[in-house]
Design a protein around this motif. Structure first.
Motif, PDB file in Angstrom:
ATOM      1  N   LYS A   1       0.835  -1.193   0.000  1.00  0.00           N
ATOM      2  CA  LYS A   1       0.000   0.000   0.000  1.00  0.00           C
ATOM      3  C   LYS A   1       0.870   1.243   0.000  1.00  0.00           C
ATOM      4  CE  LYS A   1      -2.055   0.972   3.898  1.00  0.00           C
ATOM      5  NZ  LYS A   1      -2.851   0.861   5.148  1.00  0.00           N
ATOM      6  N   LYS A   2       0.270   2.379  -0.334  1.00  0.00           N
ATOM      7  CA  LYS A   2       0.962   3.660  -0.305  1.00  0.00           C
ATOM      8  C   LYS A   2       0.663   4.349   1.017  1.00  0.00           C
ATOM      9  CE  LYS A   2       0.307   4.301  -5.291  1.00  0.00           C
ATOM     10  NZ  LYS A   2      -0.363   5.148  -6.314  1.00  0.00           N
ATOM     11  N   VAL A   3       1.688   4.890   1.637  1.00  0.00           N
ATOM     12  CA  VAL A   3       1.510   5.612   2.893  1.00  0.00           C
ATOM     13  C   VAL A   3       2.335   6.896   2.837  1.00  0.00           C
ATOM     14  CG1 VAL A   3       1.123   3.503   4.223  1.00  0.00           C
ATOM     15  CG2 VAL A   3       3.445   4.410   4.007  1.00  0.00           C
ATOM     16  N   ARG A   4       1.998   7.826   3.694  1.00  0.00           N
ATOM     17  CA  ARG A   4       2.733   9.087   3.759  1.00  0.00           C
ATOM     18  C   ARG A   4       3.654   9.053   4.973  1.00  0.00           C
ATOM     19  NH1 ARG A   4       2.586  13.921   1.318  1.00  0.00           N
ATOM     20  NH2 ARG A   4       0.937  13.141  -0.033  1.00  0.00           N
ATOM     21  N   VAL A   5       4.934   9.349   4.745  1.00  0.00           N
ATOM     22  CA  VAL A   5       5.920   9.350   5.819  1.00  0.00           C
ATOM     23  C   VAL A   5       6.754  10.627   5.743  1.00  0.00           C
ATOM     24  CG1 VAL A   5       6.069   6.827   5.796  1.00  0.00           C
ATOM     25  CG2 VAL A   5       7.728   8.182   4.484  1.00  0.00           C
ATOM     26  N   THR A   6       7.429  10.929   6.836  1.00  0.00           N
ATOM     27  CA  THR A   6       8.362  12.050   6.869  1.00  0.00           C
ATOM     28  C   THR A   6       9.769  11.491   7.019  1.00  0.00           C
ATOM     29  OG1 THR A   6       6.743  13.552   7.843  1.00  0.00           O
ATOM     30  CG2 THR A   6       9.065  14.142   8.077  1.00  0.00           C
ATOM     31  N   LEU A   7      10.634  11.871   6.095  1.00  0.00           N
ATOM     32  CA  LEU A   7      12.014  11.401   6.091  1.00  0.00           C
ATOM     33  C   LEU A   7      12.936  12.514   6.564  1.00  0.00           C
ATOM     34  CD1 LEU A   7      14.235   9.334   5.249  1.00  0.00           C
ATOM     35  CD2 LEU A   7      14.222  10.443   3.002  1.00  0.00           C
ATOM     36  N   ASP A   8      13.715  12.225   7.604  1.00  0.00           N
ATOM     37  CA  ASP A   8      14.690  13.178   8.138  1.00  0.00           C
ATOM     38  C   ASP A   8      16.076  12.589   7.922  1.00  0.00           C
ATOM     39  OD1 ASP A   8      16.284  14.908   9.552  1.00  0.00           O
ATOM     40  OD2 ASP A   8      14.988  15.006  11.307  1.00  0.00           O
ATOM     41  N   GLN A   9      16.898  13.298   7.137  1.00  0.00           N
ATOM     42  CA  GLN A   9      18.251  12.829   6.844  1.00  0.00           C
ATOM     43  C   GLN A   9      19.314  13.622   7.605  1.00  0.00           C
ATOM     44  OE1 GLN A   9      18.672  11.650   2.486  1.00  0.00           O
ATOM     45  NE2 GLN A   9      16.856  12.932   2.399  1.00  0.00           N
ATOM     46  N   GLY A  10      18.861  14.357   8.629  1.00  0.00           N
ATOM     47  CA  GLY A  10      19.796  15.080   9.456  1.00  0.00           C
ATOM     48  C   GLY A  10      20.343  16.344   8.826  1.00  0.00           C
ATOM     49  N   ASP A  11      19.678  16.824   7.756  1.00  0.00           N
ATOM     50  CA  ASP A  11      20.151  18.025   7.080  1.00  0.00           C
ATOM     51  C   ASP A  11      19.317  19.254   7.426  1.00  0.00           C
ATOM     52  OD1 ASP A  11      17.825  17.328   5.832  1.00  0.00           O
ATOM     53  OD2 ASP A  11      18.624  17.368   3.791  1.00  0.00           O
ATOM     54  N   GLY A  12      18.387  19.093   8.384  1.00  0.00           N
ATOM     55  CA  GLY A  12      17.539  20.208   8.777  1.00  0.00           C
ATOM     56  C   GLY A  12      16.356  20.445   7.875  1.00  0.00           C
ATOM     57  N   SER A  13      16.141  19.566   6.898  1.00  0.00           N
ATOM     58  CA  SER A  13      15.029  19.735   5.957  1.00  0.00           C
ATOM     59  C   SER A  13      14.268  18.423   5.783  1.00  0.00           C
ATOM     60  CB  SER A  13      15.548  20.216   4.590  1.00  0.00           C
ATOM     61  OG  SER A  13      16.230  21.444   4.698  1.00  0.00           O
ATOM     62  N   PRO A  14      13.524  17.995   6.802  1.00  0.00           N
ATOM     63  CA  PRO A  14      12.737  16.765   6.666  1.00  0.00           C
ATOM     64  C   PRO A  14      11.712  16.901   5.552  1.00  0.00           C
ATOM     65  CG  PRO A  14      12.115  17.966   8.647  1.00  0.00           C
ATOM     66  CD  PRO A  14      13.343  18.621   8.121  1.00  0.00           C
ATOM     67  N   GLN A  15      11.452  15.789   4.854  1.00  0.00           N
ATOM     68  CA  GLN A  15      10.542  15.793   3.714  1.00  0.00           C
ATOM     69  C   GLN A  15       9.404  14.808   3.945  1.00  0.00           C
ATOM     70  OE1 GLN A  15      12.959  15.881  -0.164  1.00  0.00           O
ATOM     71  NE2 GLN A  15      14.375  15.010   1.334  1.00  0.00           N
ATOM     72  N   THR A  16       8.195  15.202   3.569  1.00  0.00           N
ATOM     73  CA  THR A  16       7.034  14.329   3.688  1.00  0.00           C
ATOM     74  C   THR A  16       6.610  13.878   2.298  1.00  0.00           C
ATOM     75  OG1 THR A  16       6.293  15.453   5.693  1.00  0.00           O
ATOM     76  CG2 THR A  16       4.666  14.114   4.516  1.00  0.00           C
ATOM     77  N   VAL A  17       6.573  12.563   2.085  1.00  0.00           N
ATOM     78  CA  VAL A  17       6.293  11.999   0.768  1.00  0.00           C
ATOM     79  C   VAL A  17       5.465  10.725   0.898  1.00  0.00           C
ATOM     80  CG1 VAL A  17       8.393  12.912  -0.294  1.00  0.00           C
ATOM     81  CG2 VAL A  17       8.441  10.690   0.835  1.00  0.00           C
ATOM     82  N   GLN A  18       4.958  10.256  -0.240  1.00  0.00           N
ATOM     83  CA  GLN A  18       4.287   8.969  -0.299  1.00  0.00           C
ATOM     84  C   GLN A  18       5.309   7.899  -0.640  1.00  0.00           C
ATOM     85  OE1 GLN A  18       0.956   9.537  -3.075  1.00  0.00           O
ATOM     86  NE2 GLN A  18      -0.410   9.073  -1.375  1.00  0.00           N
ATOM     87  N   VAL A  19       5.216   6.759   0.035  1.00  0.00           N
ATOM     88  CA  VAL A  19       6.119   5.647  -0.219  1.00  0.00           C
ATOM     89  C   VAL A  19       5.306   4.355  -0.247  1.00  0.00           C
ATOM     90  CG1 VAL A  19       8.040   6.816   0.913  1.00  0.00           C
ATOM     91  CG2 VAL A  19       6.606   5.261   2.245  1.00  0.00           C
ATOM     92  N   PHE A  20       5.961   3.263  -0.624  1.00  0.00           N
ATOM     93  CA  PHE A  20       5.327   1.956  -0.594  1.00  0.00           C
ATOM     94  C   PHE A  20       5.596   1.303   0.757  1.00  0.00           C
ATOM     95  CE2 PHE A  20       6.195   2.684  -5.106  1.00  0.00           C
ATOM     96  CZ  PHE A  20       4.943   2.441  -5.647  1.00  0.00           C
ATOM     97  N   ASN A  21       4.595   0.644   1.301  1.00  0.00           N
ATOM     98  CA  ASN A  21       4.716  -0.069   2.563  1.00  0.00           C
ATOM     99  C   ASN A  21       4.268  -1.504   2.330  1.00  0.00           C
ATOM    100  OD1 ASN A  21       2.788  -0.172   5.630  1.00  0.00           O
ATOM    101  ND2 ASN A  21       4.927  -0.716   5.361  1.00  0.00           N
ATOM    102  N   GLN A  22       5.106  -2.462   2.736  1.00  0.00           N
ATOM    103  CA  GLN A  22       4.744  -3.864   2.548  1.00  0.00           C
ATOM    104  C   GLN A  22       5.395  -4.720   3.626  1.00  0.00           C
ATOM    105  OE1 GLN A  22       6.277  -5.454  -1.125  1.00  0.00           O
ATOM    106  NE2 GLN A  22       8.314  -4.638  -0.803  1.00  0.00           N
ATOM    107  N   LYS A  23       5.002  -5.982   3.693  1.00  0.00           N
ATOM    108  CA  LYS A  23       5.517  -6.944   4.674  1.00  0.00           C
ATOM    109  C   LYS A  23       6.294  -8.035   3.959  1.00  0.00           C
ATOM    110  CE  LYS A  23       3.921 -10.349   8.121  1.00  0.00           C
ATOM    111  NZ  LYS A  23       4.643 -11.499   7.526  1.00  0.00           N
ATOM    112  N   MET A  24       7.329  -8.527   4.612  1.00  0.00           N
ATOM    113  CA  MET A  24       8.018  -9.693   4.100  1.00  0.00           C
ATOM    114  C   MET A  24       7.332 -10.936   4.655  1.00  0.00           C
ATOM    115  SD  MET A  24      12.037 -10.828   4.115  1.00  0.00           S
ATOM    116  CE  MET A  24      12.269 -10.419   5.823  1.00  0.00           C
ATOM    117  N   PRO A  25       6.689 -11.730   3.810  1.00  0.00           N
ATOM    118  CA  PRO A  25       5.965 -12.909   4.277  1.00  0.00           C
ATOM    119  C   PRO A  25       6.844 -13.841   5.101  1.00  0.00           C
ATOM    120  CG  PRO A  25       5.433 -12.461   1.995  1.00  0.00           C
ATOM    121  CD  PRO A  25       6.579 -11.558   2.351  1.00  0.00           C
ATOM    122  N   GLY A  26       6.295 -14.281   6.218  1.00  0.00           N
ATOM    123  CA  GLY A  26       7.008 -15.227   7.060  1.00  0.00           C
ATOM    124  C   GLY A  26       7.824 -14.590   8.161  1.00  0.00           C
TER     125      GLY A  26
END
Length: 235
Positions: free
Chosen positions: A150-175
């Motif tokens: 599924k697609k979800v919205r997350v905020t990515l912080d790379q320690g540069d003072g400019s966190p970004q909010t984007v849509q990404v894919f979210n899934q599970k590894m079976p087992g």
């Protein structure tokens, strides 16, 4: 610290059909939930019946992580094997592994780099086929594990003072209790240009919390990825 992922805040997530490498990976993971195969992974448990390097490696990593987490009698017995003990030490300290992210990849296509440490994995997957972009995927226990991608919205912080909010894919590894956040990057060049020897990522999703990832020896991985991709130009 350079920004590894330069993402558009309003960039829409692409459909799975637009991302053949991650779509193939998703199919491989789904196939992993099928009948138990005869082959085994690093911990002696069944490995993936699907001939896909990513799914097979993730199966081994997931099994190893679970074995290290429980540390029961089976773990103690396996630790008597020097090769297994060495794998555990490397897993604890963190390290890169290069591999194609699709079986039968042509020279220069689907070049991939895994970074494994403790209970999480980072994967950089390069372009291949008609897909010219790249993927940066983070796996860890505790990340949501939906039944289907599924697609979800997350905020990515790379320690540069400019966190970004984007849509990404979210899934599970079976087992295994490992969920993932997968970022689509416009080009592998965009990703490699920002790679530094050490990097830290914090990914936060509302209602879930945050997950922290890091790597070292990033410049070595970048060099190996560039070497892999240049093989296509020589062919």
């Amino acid at each position: 610290m350079a920004t590894v992922l330069a993402l558009q805040l309003t960039a829409p997530a692409q459909a799975c059909t637009d991302l053949p490498n991650i779509c193939a990976q998703q199919q491989a993971m789904e196939d992993m939930a099928g009948p138990p195969p005869k082959s085994t992974g690093v911990d002696g448990e069944p490995a993936s019946p699907y001939f896909d390097p990513v799914a097979s490696r993730l199966s081994e990593v997931g099994s190893l992580a679970e074995l290290m987490r429980t540390k029961g009698k089976k773990y103690e017995e396996r630790m008597k094997d020097p090769k297994f003990a060495a794998a555990v030490e490397r897993f604890d300290k963190g390290g890169w592994e290069m591999l194609p992210t699709q079986a039968g990849a042509k020279p220069g296509e689907y070049c991939g780099a895994f970074y494994m440490k403790g209970n999480w994995v980072i994967l950089i997957s390069g372009p291949g086929g008609d897909y010219k972009g790249a993927m940066l995927i983070f796996w860890k226990d505790g990340i949501p594990t939906p039944g289907t991608m599924k697609k979800v919205r997350v905020t990515l912080d790379q320690g540069d003072g400019s966190p970004q909010t984007v849509q990404v894919f979210n899934q599970k590894m079976p087992g295994f209790a490992l969920g993932s956040f997968a970022f689509a990057v416009p080009t592998i060049g965009d990703l490699l240009t920002g790679m530094e020897d050490e990097a830290v990522f914090t990914i936060e999703q509302e209602g879930y919390g945050s997950a922290r990832f890091e790597w070292h020896d990033g410049l070595t991985a970048r060099k190996e990825l560039e070497k892999c991709m240049s093989a296509g130009a020589k062919g």
